[in-house]
Design a protein around this motif. Structure first.
Motif, PDB file in Angstrom:
ATOM      1  N   VAL A 183       0.853  -1.182   0.000  1.00 30.30           N
ATOM      2  CA  VAL A 183       0.000   0.000   0.000  1.00 30.30           C
ATOM      3  C   VAL A 183       0.894   1.238   0.000  1.00 30.30           C
ATOM      4  CG1 VAL A 183      -1.823   1.257   1.205  1.00 30.30           C
ATOM      5  CG2 VAL A 183      -1.783  -1.245   1.273  1.00 30.30           C
ATOM      6  N   ILE A 184       0.624   2.186  -0.900  1.00 32.95           N
ATOM      7  CA  ILE A 184       1.426   3.401  -1.044  1.00 32.95           C
ATOM      8  C   ILE A 184       0.554   4.621  -0.768  1.00 32.95           C
ATOM      9  CG2 ILE A 184       2.894   4.775  -2.570  1.00 32.95           C
ATOM     10  CD1 ILE A 184       4.082   2.063  -2.020  1.00 32.95           C
ATOM     11  N   VAL A 207      10.415   7.344  -1.144  1.00 28.31           N
ATOM     12  CA  VAL A 207       9.303   6.391  -1.190  1.00 28.31           C
ATOM     13  C   VAL A 207       9.197   5.459   0.009  1.00 28.31           C
ATOM     14  CG1 VAL A 207       9.241   6.397  -3.711  1.00 28.31           C
ATOM     15  CG2 VAL A 207      10.676   4.712  -2.524  1.00 28.31           C
ATOM     16  N   GLY A 208      10.264   5.339   0.805  1.00 28.94           N
ATOM     17  CA  GLY A 208      10.274   4.332   1.865  1.00 28.94           C
ATOM     18  C   GLY A 208       9.133   4.459   2.848  1.00 28.94           C
ATOM     19  N   ARG A 209       9.002   5.633   3.441  1.00 33.22           N
ATOM     20  CA  ARG A 209       7.992   5.845   4.464  1.00 33.22           C
ATOM     21  C   ARG A 209       6.575   5.781   3.907  1.00 33.22           C
ATOM     22  NH1 ARG A 209       6.932  11.533   7.637  1.00 33.22           N
ATOM     23  NH2 ARG A 209       5.083  10.846   8.781  1.00 33.22           N
ATOM     24  N   ALA A 210       6.405   6.026   2.626  1.00 27.41           N
ATOM     25  CA  ALA A 210       5.075   6.045   2.014  1.00 27.41           C
ATOM     26  C   ALA A 210       4.449   4.664   1.926  1.00 27.41           C
ATOM     27  CB  ALA A 210       5.148   6.668   0.624  1.00 27.41           C
ATOM     28  N   GLY A 211       5.258   3.610   2.071  1.00 30.49           N
ATOM     29  CA  GLY A 211       4.753   2.266   1.834  1.00 30.49           C
ATOM     30  C   GLY A 211       4.570   1.432   3.088  1.00 30.49           C
ATOM     31  N   GLY A 260      -0.171  -7.360  -5.195  1.00 34.88           N
ATOM     32  CA  GLY A 260      -0.659  -6.157  -5.845  1.00 34.88           C
ATOM     33  C   GLY A 260      -0.175  -4.921  -5.104  1.00 34.88           C
ATOM     34  N   VAL A 261      -0.320  -3.779  -5.774  1.00 36.42           N
ATOM     35  CA  VAL A 261       0.050  -2.493  -5.175  1.00 36.42           C
ATOM     36  C   VAL A 261      -1.153  -1.564  -5.263  1.00 36.42           C
ATOM     37  CG1 VAL A 261       1.683  -0.573  -5.139  1.00 36.42           C
ATOM     38  CG2 VAL A 261       2.423  -2.824  -5.958  1.00 36.42           C
ATOM     39  N   VAL A 262      -1.523  -0.974  -4.135  1.00 30.05           N
ATOM     40  CA  VAL A 262      -2.656  -0.067  -4.065  1.00 30.05           C
ATOM     41  C   VAL A 262      -2.169   1.323  -3.692  1.00 30.05           C
ATOM     42  CG1 VAL A 262      -4.786   0.486  -2.815  1.00 30.05           C
ATOM     43  CG2 VAL A 262      -4.313  -1.873  -3.498  1.00 30.05           C
ATOM     44  N   LEU A 263      -2.622   2.331  -4.421  1.00 26.03           N
ATOM     45  CA  LEU A 263      -2.298   3.723  -4.124  1.00 26.03           C
ATOM     46  C   LEU A 263      -3.463   4.336  -3.360  1.00 26.03           C
ATOM     47  CD1 LEU A 263      -0.210   6.062  -4.729  1.00 26.03           C
ATOM     48  CD2 LEU A 263      -1.797   6.745  -6.546  1.00 26.03           C
ATOM     49  N   ASN A 282      -6.449  10.857  -1.474  1.00 24.84           N
ATOM     50  CA  ASN A 282      -7.642  11.637  -1.117  1.00 24.84           C
ATOM     51  C   ASN A 282      -8.784  10.754  -0.627  1.00 24.84           C
ATOM     52  OD1 ASN A 282      -6.371  14.062  -1.879  1.00 24.84           O
ATOM     53  ND2 ASN A 282      -6.986  13.762  -4.021  1.00 24.84           N
ATOM     54  N   GLY A 283      -8.452   9.826   0.265  1.00 23.28           N
ATOM     55  CA  GLY A 283      -9.472   8.985   0.866  1.00 23.28           C
ATOM     56  C   GLY A 283     -10.009   7.885  -0.029  1.00 23.28           C
ATOM     57  N   LYS A 284      -9.322   7.627  -1.162  1.00 19.10           N
ATOM     58  CA  LYS A 284      -9.753   6.570  -2.070  1.00 19.10           C
ATOM     59  C   LYS A 284      -8.595   5.629  -2.345  1.00 19.10           C
ATOM     60  CE  LYS A 284     -13.277   9.397  -4.358  1.00 19.10           C
ATOM     61  NZ  LYS A 284     -13.775   9.945  -5.647  1.00 19.10           N
ATOM     62  N   ASP A 285      -8.925   4.373  -2.616  1.00 19.84           N
ATOM     63  CA  ASP A 285      -7.906   3.372  -2.941  1.00 19.84           C
ATOM     64  C   ASP A 285      -7.997   3.000  -4.410  1.00 19.84           C
ATOM     65  OD1 ASP A 285      -9.733   0.632  -2.896  1.00 19.84           O
ATOM     66  OD2 ASP A 285     -10.348   2.050  -1.345  1.00 19.84           O
ATOM     67  N   ARG A 286      -6.835   2.806  -5.020  1.00 19.24           N
ATOM     68  CA  ARG A 286      -6.798   2.491  -6.456  1.00 19.24           C
ATOM     69  C   ARG A 286      -5.677   1.496  -6.722  1.00 19.24           C
ATOM     70  NH1 ARG A 286      -4.244   5.539 -10.822  1.00 19.24           N
ATOM     71  NH2 ARG A 286      -3.844   7.226  -9.345  1.00 19.24           N
ATOM     72  N   LEU A 287      -6.003   0.412  -7.412  1.00 17.25           N
ATOM     73  CA  LEU A 287      -5.010  -0.591  -7.761  1.00 17.25           C
ATOM     74  C   LEU A 287      -4.097  -0.044  -8.858  1.00 17.25           C
ATOM     75  CD1 LEU A 287      -4.287  -3.606  -7.121  1.00 17.25           C
ATOM     76  CD2 LEU A 287      -5.603  -4.199  -9.166  1.00 17.25           C
TER      77      LEU A 287
END
Length: 425
Positions: free
Chosen positions: A36-37, A291-295, A399-402, A405-410
């Motif tokens: 998750v990013i 990017v480290g802390r974002a994941g 998988g990786v999810v971004l 703004n309060g939404k999740d996107r693959l």
């Protein structure tokens, strides 16, 4: 701990959430393991670099994202919109950057063993610069540019002979290293390049290592680069660009105390001001610290057991395939169990599912004793976990999810079993 390790939007609100989205719901929607990013954290880190150099460096500067840390199209697009350039180390990474829509002039190419095919690809794409590592590479570039009657800009990677306090596998600035040339050979190579019709020498490149907490090492690097700059200037050789590389460390555990990005910009800019002034374009090449802390990575607890008087083990549905760093060189991580109903803490080891005794994510971890099916998060997994994934034991890539703004996107689909056969005959 939270300010250093958690993504910016990670918080507890009746349950653990990231930007308002339930971690448990993400796990159930997309399956586990799951990368998750957090987009907000990505943008914050990019802006810190840009604003810090803008504040302290009085000339042009370039922040290049080292995409080896997280080579995902959507992440590259996010940084591109923020004004970053990109550092690649293989033809594959160059292809990914171009596929993300990055202008070729924003791409620099380093590496110690570039093939002639990779170099030809870079020259045909007319990238921003190739960072020459050795004399054989120079000969390849000379052959290709003469063959195509095409010019290319180059920097030369030097060995600054600076030892840093980090794991030996990620030190790159000491004299005994596979990266770059000793300084006396740099001078020799510059003299050869100056005679070339199609190779345009632009400057110098250095990189001292990764996961660095001591900014004084970068200050020392600035001194080394300044001395070479003055020597070349006295020989009527112009230096337009100089790179201090990347490698700034991040927090993986509560005991880690990494430096601030602004402190790096301030101290390096100050040192150059003292020595040679800000008369060149300064380049830095962060990867992990962007990017480290974002994941984060979400796992599911698959099994538990206790060896009386020895150790308690909790095994998750991932491990060294999605995070090889603990097995490879003892990297430490922080974790959080998010769904247990237990009230007291205990100490156990978090193990992966792979057929290696060394497949251990965290030793002697203290938290609630989990139940089968509970979820566990590891933090600071935005850098190198996805890019170092391995198919060992025919484990499919998560998988990786971004989160935005309060939404999740693959943004990267989970592999399937059929993907394991891709390319096989």
């Amino acid at each position: 701990m939270q300010n250093k390790i958690y993504p910016e939007t990670f918080h507890f609100q009746d349950e653990w959430k990231i930007d308002g989205i339930s971690i448990k719901n993400l796990a159930e929607k997309y399956g586990t393991p799951l990368y998750v990013i957090d987009k907000k954290t990505l943008i914050t880190q990019a802006q810190k670099y840009i604003n810090s150099w803008k504040k302290y460096y009085k000339n042009k500067f370039k922040v290049l994202f080292a995409i080896k840390a997280l080579p995902i199209l959507e992440v590259i697009r996010i940084f591109y919109k923020e004004g970053l350039g990109f550092l690649v180390s293989t033809g594959g990474e160059l292809f990914i950057a171009r596929s993300a829509g990055v202008d070729s002039h924003k791409i620099y190419f380093h590496g110690n063993a570039k093939s002639i095919h990779e170099l030809e690809y870079a020259i045909k794409e007319n990238i921003g610069a190739i960072i020459i590592d050795n004399f054989d590479e120079y000969e390849k570039i000379k052959f290709l540019t003469d063959k195509h009657s095409t010019s290319i800009k180059v920097l030369i990677r030097l060995i600054p002979n600076i030892e840093v306090s980090t794991h030996k596998s990620i030190r790159t600035g000491q004299i005994d290293t596979k990266f770059g040339l000793p300084i006396n050979q740099v001078y020799e190579l510059i003299e050869r390049i100056r005679k070339e019709k199609y190779i345009d020498f632009k400057g110098l490149h250095a990189h001292i290592g990764s996961q660095i907490f001591d900014i004084s090492a970068y200050v020392k690097l600035a001194e080394v680069l300044s001395e070479i700059y003055n020597n070349l200037k006295s020989a009527n050789t112009n230096i337009e660009e100089m790179s201090i590389g990347g490698g700034l460390g991040i927090a993986y555990t509560k005991d880690d105390n990494p430096p601030e990005i602004e402190d790096l910009a301030y101290q390096v800019s100050q040192k150059f001001e003292e020595t040679i002034g800000h008369h060149f374009t300064l380049i830095c090449e962060p990867g992990r610290s962007l990017v480290g802390r974002a994941g984060i990575t979400i796992y599911k607890i698959e099994s538990r057991k206790e060896i009386p008087g020895i150790r308690k083990y909790v095994s998750v549905d991932g491990g060294m395939s999605d995070n090889i760093r603990p097995s490879l060189y003892g990297a430490k991580y922080s974790a959080l169990l998010i769904t247990s109903n237990e009230s007291t803490n205990t100490i156990y080891t978090i193990a992966g599912k792979h057929c290696e005794s060394g497949d251990i994510l965290i030793r002697d971890f203290e938290d609630k004793w989990p139940n089968y099916g509970d979820y566990l998060i590891t933090f600071s997994t935005g850098a190198y976990n996805f890019s170092m994934f391995t198919w060992y034991n025919a484990t499919v890539r998560p998988g990786v999810v971004l989160i935005e703004n309060g939404k999740d996107r693959l943004i990267v689909k989970r592999d399937t079993y059929e993907d394991l056969l891709r390319g096989q005959i």
